[in-house]
Design an enzyme around this catalytic site. Structure first.
Site, PDB file in Angstrom:
ATOM      1  N   CYS A 110       0.806  -1.203  -0.130  1.00 29.54           N
ATOM      2  CA  CYS A 110      -0.023   0.196  -0.071  1.00 29.54           C
ATOM      3  C   CYS A 110       0.766   1.054   0.093  1.00 29.54           C
ATOM      4  O   CYS A 110       0.244   2.306  -0.031  1.00 29.54           O
ATOM      5  CB  CYS A 110      -0.927  -0.092   1.370  1.00 29.54           C
ATOM      6  SG  CYS A 110       0.144   0.180   2.652  1.00 29.54           S
ATOM      7  N   CYS A 118      -0.867  -6.990   7.106  1.00 29.02           N
ATOM      8  CA  CYS A 118      -0.393  -5.637   6.366  1.00 29.02           C
ATOM      9  C   CYS A 118      -0.248  -4.283   7.075  1.00 29.02           C
ATOM     10  O   CYS A 118       0.792  -3.823   6.636  1.00 29.02           O
ATOM     11  CB  CYS A 118      -1.796  -5.581   5.666  1.00 29.02           C
ATOM     12  SG  CYS A 118      -2.781  -4.203   6.171  1.00 29.02           S
TER      13      CYS A 118
HETATM   14 FE1  FES Z   1      -1.423   0.279   4.612  1.00 34.38          FE
HETATM   15 FE2  FES Z   1      -2.626  -0.405   6.497  1.00 34.38          FE
HETATM   16  S1  FES Z   1      -3.419  -0.075   4.474  1.00 34.38           S
HETATM   17  S2  FES Z   1      -0.603  -0.366   6.384  1.00 34.38           S
END
Ligand code: FES
Length: 132
Positions: free
Chosen positions: A36, A109
């Protein structure tokens, strides 16, 4: 998709503890999530108590989601005052448990703060060996 966070996660997200930066830290750990793009930094100041090194001060800076901020805040609270060996043993599971659970999808994540802490301790230790 709406995620259900525990009250403890929301408290740490809305009112994070130990957020910010330490000037001239003894160690810095940085972890990025390649998926992300979120990033977190952990800064530590190390003190000595009866010949044992411990985390005297700790702060974090996190650009990330709710869980990333909550886990960062929790790691700093768990680590503050601990000696370095014990602080290094803090796991993602310890963090999730202290937050009364994380949604399974967020467990791996965004629960990266304990890894960032380990890196900060390693950074401190490597600076110590350079000094000797
Ligand atoms: Fe990136 Fe949670 S969406 S760390």
């Amino acid at each position: 998709m709406t995620l259900k966070y525990s009250r403890k996660v929301m408290e740490n997200f809305l009112h994070p503890k130990n957020m910010g930066e330490i000037k001239n830290p003894d160690g810095i750990g940085k972890i990025g999530n390649p998926v992300c793009g979120d990033v977190m930094w952990i800064y530590i100041k190390v003190g000595k108590k009866k010949e044992k090194e411990f985390i005297k001060n700790i702060k974090f800076k996190t650009f990330g989601c709710t869980a990333a901020i909550a886990t960062s805040s929790m790691v700093t609270q768990l680590a503050k005052g601990k000696n370095l060996d014990d602080a290094k043993k803090i796991t993602r599971e310890n963090v999730a448990k202290s937050l009364k659970g994380l949604p399974p999808i967020k467990m791996h994540c965004s629960n990266l703060a304990s890894d960032a802490l380990k890196k900060a301790i390693e950074d401190y230790k490597s600076k110590q060996t350079q000094k000797t």
